[in-house]
Design an enzyme around this catalytic site. Structure first.
Site, PDB file in Angstrom:
ATOM      1  N   CYS A 167       1.016  -1.061  -0.203  1.00  0.00           N
ATOM      2  CA  CYS A 167       0.137  -0.153   0.011  1.00  0.00           C
ATOM      3  C   CYS A 167       0.979   1.164   0.012  1.00  0.00           C
ATOM      4  O   CYS A 167       2.124   1.011  -0.523  1.00  0.00           O
ATOM      5  CB  CYS A 167      -1.015  -0.093   1.022  1.00  0.00           C
ATOM      6  SG  CYS A 167      -0.198   0.036   2.993  1.00  0.00           S
ATOM      7  N   LEU A 168       0.511   2.226   0.463  1.00  0.00           N
ATOM      8  CA  LEU A 168       1.152   3.611   0.634  1.00  0.00           C
ATOM      9  C   LEU A 168       2.112   3.520   1.611  1.00  0.00           C
ATOM     10  O   LEU A 168       3.355   3.670   1.303  1.00  0.00           O
ATOM     11  CB  LEU A 168       0.258   4.900   0.105  1.00  0.00           C
ATOM     12  CG  LEU A 168       1.176   5.965  -0.009  1.00  0.00           C
ATOM     13  CD1 LEU A 168       1.709   6.068  -1.214  1.00  0.00           C
ATOM     14  CD2 LEU A 168      -0.108   7.150   0.055  1.00  0.00           C
TER      15      LEU A 168
END
Length: 98
Positions: free
Chosen positions: A79-80
């Site tokens: 994810c980020l």
């Protein structure tokens, strides 16, 4: 997964991708549009992940253009910042993925 919170470096991820690991990016689609797609990853937003991992393999292939992983196949979540990928790992493990 034997570690409580396994983490990979970029180099380790690149090496794993050569060994046919499925890389699932759990960011939202707008994030992919804004920040870019990670090469050879499949985007399954976190909110869809539990349902996706329980799909019929044919439906999974149609929707995500990727073979559905078996419960013993190696899978990497990203994810980020790492928070959603940890949630994704917990979801997958609760469904019996190892």
């Amino acid at each position: 997964c034997t570690a409580a919170e396994p983490q990979l470096s970029y180099r380790e991820l690149k090496d794993l991708k050569r060994a046919s690991v499925l890389h699932i990016d759990v960011r939202e689609r707008w994030e992919i549009d804004k920040f870019g797609k990670i090469p050879e990853s499949v985007n399954i937003p976190l909110g869809e992940l539990v349902e996706a991992l329980q799909m019929d393999p044919t439906d999974f292939k149609e929707q995500y253009n990727q073979k559905m992983p078996s419960k013993s196949d190696p899978v990497v979540f990203s994810c980020l910042a790492g928070k959603r990928s940890k949630q994704a790992l917990a979801f997958a493990m609760s469904l019996g993925f190892s």
